[in-house]
Motif scaffolding. Structure first.
Motif, PDB file in Angstrom:
ATOM      1  N   ILE A  90       0.798  -1.108  -0.144  1.00  0.00           N
ATOM      2  CA  ILE A  90      -0.457   0.235   0.381  1.00  0.00           C
ATOM      3  C   ILE A  90       0.867   1.449   0.159  1.00  0.00           C
ATOM      4  O   ILE A  90       0.567   2.151  -0.623  1.00  0.00           O
ATOM      5  CB  ILE A  90      -0.445  -0.324   1.224  1.00  0.00           C
ATOM      6  CG1 ILE A  90      -1.816  -1.619   0.794  1.00  0.00           C
ATOM      7  CG2 ILE A  90      -1.952   1.549   1.306  1.00  0.00           C
ATOM      8  CD1 ILE A  90      -2.796  -1.699   2.335  1.00  0.00           C
ATOM      9  N   HIS A  91       1.820   1.001   0.438  1.00  0.00           N
ATOM     10  CA  HIS A  91       2.820   2.401   0.363  1.00  0.00           C
ATOM     11  C   HIS A  91       2.898   2.739  -1.193  1.00  0.00           C
ATOM     12  O   HIS A  91       3.465   3.287  -1.398  1.00  0.00           O
ATOM     13  CB  HIS A  91       3.691   2.147   1.572  1.00  0.00           C
ATOM     14  CG  HIS A  91       5.399   3.384   1.362  1.00  0.00           C
ATOM     15  ND1 HIS A  91       5.843   4.248   1.803  1.00  0.00           N
ATOM     16  CD2 HIS A  91       5.953   3.052   0.016  1.00  0.00           C
ATOM     17  CE1 HIS A  91       6.481   4.781   1.766  1.00  0.00           C
ATOM     18  NE2 HIS A  91       6.965   4.683   0.632  1.00  0.00           N
ATOM     19  N   GLU A  92       3.607   1.713  -1.200  1.00  0.00           N
ATOM     20  CA  GLU A  92       4.033   1.758  -3.114  1.00  0.00           C
ATOM     21  C   GLU A  92       2.497   2.338  -3.489  1.00  0.00           C
ATOM     22  O   GLU A  92       3.293   3.140  -4.039  1.00  0.00           O
ATOM     23  CB  GLU A  92       4.562   0.878  -3.720  1.00  0.00           C
ATOM     24  CG  GLU A  92       5.629  -0.263  -3.460  1.00  0.00           C
ATOM     25  CD  GLU A  92       7.226   0.774  -3.364  1.00  0.00           C
ATOM     26  OE1 GLU A  92       7.053   2.365  -3.551  1.00  0.00           O
ATOM     27  OE2 GLU A  92       8.036   1.588  -2.354  1.00  0.00           O
ATOM     28  N   LEU A  93       1.665   1.667  -3.836  1.00  0.00           N
ATOM     29  CA  LEU A  93       0.645   1.824  -4.201  1.00  0.00           C
ATOM     30  C   LEU A  93       0.040   3.600  -4.015  1.00  0.00           C
ATOM     31  O   LEU A  93      -0.138   4.323  -5.043  1.00  0.00           O
ATOM     32  CB  LEU A  93      -0.648   1.401  -4.056  1.00  0.00           C
ATOM     33  CG  LEU A  93      -1.909   1.718  -4.426  1.00  0.00           C
ATOM     34  CD1 LEU A  93      -2.220   1.350  -5.675  1.00  0.00           C
ATOM     35  CD2 LEU A  93      -3.448   0.651  -3.823  1.00  0.00           C
ATOM     36  N   GLY A  94       0.935   4.048  -3.294  1.00  0.00           N
ATOM     37  CA  GLY A  94       0.733   5.241  -2.321  1.00  0.00           C
ATOM     38  C   GLY A  94       1.342   6.626  -3.100  1.00  0.00           C
ATOM     39  O   GLY A  94       1.017   6.961  -3.812  1.00  0.00           O
ATOM     40  N   HIS A  95       2.376   5.947  -3.862  1.00  0.00           N
ATOM     41  CA  HIS A  95       3.150   7.464  -4.651  1.00  0.00           C
ATOM     42  C   HIS A  95       2.439   6.650  -5.791  1.00  0.00           C
ATOM     43  O   HIS A  95       1.872   8.064  -6.885  1.00  0.00           O
ATOM     44  CB  HIS A  95       4.457   6.030  -5.136  1.00  0.00           C
ATOM     45  CG  HIS A  95       5.309   6.346  -3.847  1.00  0.00           C
ATOM     46  ND1 HIS A  95       5.873   7.832  -3.233  1.00  0.00           N
ATOM     47  CD2 HIS A  95       6.141   5.420  -3.220  1.00  0.00           C
ATOM     48  CE1 HIS A  95       6.696   7.658  -2.189  1.00  0.00           C
ATOM     49  NE2 HIS A  95       7.024   6.059  -2.520  1.00  0.00           N
ATOM     50  N   GLY A  96       1.713   5.670  -6.106  1.00  0.00           N
ATOM     51  CA  GLY A  96       0.592   5.808  -7.592  1.00  0.00           C
ATOM     52  C   GLY A  96      -0.769   6.138  -7.889  1.00  0.00           C
ATOM     53  O   GLY A  96      -0.528   7.179  -8.267  1.00  0.00           O
ATOM     54  N   SER A 113       5.678  12.313  -0.696  1.00  0.00           N
ATOM     55  CA  SER A 113       5.199  11.546  -1.320  1.00  0.00           C
ATOM     56  C   SER A 113       5.781   9.992   0.264  1.00  0.00           C
ATOM     57  O   SER A 113       5.012   9.003   0.008  1.00  0.00           O
ATOM     58  CB  SER A 113       5.282  11.286  -2.502  1.00  0.00           C
ATOM     59  OG  SER A 113       4.671  10.794  -3.333  1.00  0.00           O
ATOM     60  N   GLU A 114       6.715  10.165   0.517  1.00  0.00           N
ATOM     61  CA  GLU A 114       6.602   9.256   1.207  1.00  0.00           C
ATOM     62  C   GLU A 114       6.074   8.492   2.098  1.00  0.00           C
ATOM     63  O   GLU A 114       5.507   7.720   2.263  1.00  0.00           O
ATOM     64  CB  GLU A 114       8.364   9.338   1.512  1.00  0.00           C
ATOM     65  CG  GLU A 114       9.093   9.101   0.755  1.00  0.00           C
ATOM     66  CD  GLU A 114       9.681   7.691  -0.366  1.00  0.00           C
ATOM     67  OE1 GLU A 114       8.827   6.461   0.424  1.00  0.00           O
ATOM     68  OE2 GLU A 114       9.458   7.778  -1.036  1.00  0.00           O
ATOM     69  N   GLY A 115       5.658  10.329   2.944  1.00  0.00           N
ATOM     70  CA  GLY A 115       4.716  10.363   4.066  1.00  0.00           C
ATOM     71  C   GLY A 115       3.559   9.977   3.667  1.00  0.00           C
ATOM     72  O   GLY A 115       2.739   9.248   4.353  1.00  0.00           O
ATOM     73  N   ILE A 170      13.762  11.874   3.091  1.00  0.00           N
ATOM     74  CA  ILE A 170      13.020  12.183   2.304  1.00  0.00           C
ATOM     75  C   ILE A 170      12.228  10.995   3.049  1.00  0.00           C
ATOM     76  O   ILE A 170      10.623  11.316   3.954  1.00  0.00           O
ATOM     77  CB  ILE A 170      12.407  11.970   0.712  1.00  0.00           C
ATOM     78  CG1 ILE A 170      13.324  10.652   0.284  1.00  0.00           C
ATOM     79  CG2 ILE A 170      12.558  12.975   0.491  1.00  0.00           C
ATOM     80  CD1 ILE A 170      12.946  10.391  -0.961  1.00  0.00           C
ATOM     81  N   HIS A 171      12.214   9.664   3.415  1.00  0.00           N
ATOM     82  CA  HIS A 171      11.775   8.354   4.125  1.00  0.00           C
ATOM     83  C   HIS A 171      11.986   8.655   5.641  1.00  0.00           C
ATOM     84  O   HIS A 171      10.651   8.302   6.018  1.00  0.00           O
ATOM     85  CB  HIS A 171      12.838   6.816   4.344  1.00  0.00           C
ATOM     86  CG  HIS A 171      12.108   6.720   2.368  1.00  0.00           C
ATOM     87  ND1 HIS A 171      13.562   7.251   2.198  1.00  0.00           N
ATOM     88  CD2 HIS A 171      11.524   6.259   1.730  1.00  0.00           C
ATOM     89  CE1 HIS A 171      13.729   6.969   0.992  1.00  0.00           C
ATOM     90  NE2 HIS A 171      11.775   5.608   0.606  1.00  0.00           N
ATOM     91  N   THR A 172      12.641   9.489   6.472  1.00  0.00           N
ATOM     92  CA  THR A 172      12.406   9.631   7.781  1.00  0.00           C
ATOM     93  C   THR A 172      12.004  11.148   7.983  1.00  0.00           C
ATOM     94  O   THR A 172      10.654  11.359   8.641  1.00  0.00           O
ATOM     95  CB  THR A 172      13.870  10.378   8.059  1.00  0.00           C
ATOM     96  OG1 THR A 172      14.915   9.658   7.790  1.00  0.00           O
ATOM     97  CG2 THR A 172      13.536  11.150   9.717  1.00  0.00           C
TER      98      THR A 172
HETATM   99 ZN   LIG Z   1       8.329   5.603  -0.730  1.00  0.00          ZN
END
Ligand SMILES: [Zn+2]
Ligand SMILES: [Ca+2]
Ligand SMILES: [Ca+2]
Ligand SMILES: [Ca+2]
Length: 355
Positions: A90-96, A113-115, A170-172
């Protein structure tokens, strides 16, 4: 790819078939929830079918990604197989989703987008009710893929505030955004925060930072008629995180007045998908009217047909598109974008034209 001789599902995580089914299930569940339950029409613009993915991509690396060029998701198999974990899927789908609702203008400023991906993953996870607020897992992102000897995962109980706590990673930094949205989730509920996030970010672009995103989400909640209690909860959490949010306008109804009314949908196309023609709705709320530019674009970003342009007085507008371009020729079937710029604010909806 994975033929089965029986209707009984007996695969375990050591069989590749498990990951294929796990990814399919979670993408299907999320896309149905967003499009059918929330009523937000969202899907890939890169192709006209369902979401495409590779459950065993990246030659086994411990990484996964969404590619904006192809609109596809790919999952690696390092450490724990990424596609065994719904949070990763779902994280990767979130970028989509971020890419699709912005029509190709996803922002990674402040790790937005990471958040967003961490938020959608945690929102889904929390809705299952597996963990209570007293469990650390309640706030974990990547409960299965991370939080183990392979890597430490992430969290929506992240303590830093905006903008002082930004690190530049970005991930942090995305955890500041995800943590704030999950605190709002706990106050107003999943569907309301998910819908405000999707509708709000649809009006953002590739340079949007966390503060601008918070304002877009808050504005979407106002536009959809959220009551004062919900708006106050949202605003309190945004401000506690460090974002700057304007006051709630006077005249917004309190909870008791709006409990039974449906929030107004100011911007949408129906029917969608369509064959002959579709009705396009938009509205101008500024008292003095606004400069509008309403048009249809193709997936290459080219303007296909101008629907309305110029100054419009405040009110709701109802127009239509018959699937023809500026010259009157029928366009090909496929994905198009209905875009309305209203006083510089962008609204984008994905249209599917079938013939
Ligand atoms: Zn990501
Ligand atoms: Ca596996
Ligand atoms: Ca992994
Ligand atoms: Ca989780």
């Amino acid at each position: 790819l994975y033929p089965s001789g029986s209707s009984t599902y007996t695969n375990n995580r050591f069989q590749d078939r498990f990951e294929a089914v796990n990814v399919y299930y979670h993408i299907d569940t999320m896309m149905r929830y967003i499009n059918e339950t929330l009523g937000c029409v969202v899907g890939p613009y890169q192709y006209a079918t369902g979401v495409r993915f590779d459950p065993h991509g990246l030659n086994g690396a411990d990484n996964s990604y969404y590619l904006t060029s192809s609109g596809r998701l790919s999952f690696g198999e390092g450490g724990v197989d990424d596609s065994e974990d719904a949070d990763v899927i779902i994280h990767e789908l979130g970028h989509g989703l971020h890419d699709w609702i912005t029509g190709g203008s996803l922002s990674q400023v402040n790790g937005l987008s990471e958040g967003l991906g961490d938020f959608f993953a945690t929102s889904y996870d929390r809705s299952l009710g597996h963990w209570g607020p007293g469990n650390p897992q309640y706030n974990w992102v990547f409960n299965w893929d991370g939080h183990n000897p392979f890597w430490s995962g992430r969290s929506t109980a992240y303590g830093a505030s905006y903008p002082g706590g930004l690190t530049g990673s970005i991930h942090t930094d995305g955890q500041i955004w995800a943590t704030c949205l999950m605190r709002i989730y706990d106050k107003i509920g999943r569907e309301k925060i998910d819908k405000a996030v999707i509708e709000g970010l649809a009006s953002t672009g590739s340079n949007t930072n966390q503060n601008a995103a918070a304002n877009a989400v808050f504005q979407a909640a106002l536009n959809m008629g959220y009551n004062v209690d919900d708006l106050t909860d949202m605003r309190d959490e945004f401000i506690a995180t460090g974002y700057t949010i304007p006051s709630i306008p006077t005249g917004v109804a309190d909870a008791s007045d709006t409990e039974t009314t449906q929030p107004a949908r100011a911007f949408f196309a129906a029917p969608n998908p369509f064959t002959q023609s579709t009705r396009l709705h938009y509205s101008v709320s500024a008292r003095g009217g606004a400069a509008v530019d309403v048009a249809i674009y193709n997936v290459a970003g080219q303007r296909v047909k101008t629907i309305a342009r110029g100054h419009r007085v405040a009110g709701s507008y109802d127009t239509s598109w018959d699937g023809r371009d500026e010259s009157g020729a029928q366009v090909r079937s496929g994905v198009y974008f209905y875009r309305a710029s209203i006083d510089g604010r962008q609204n984008v909806a994905r249209l599917v034209h079938m013939r």
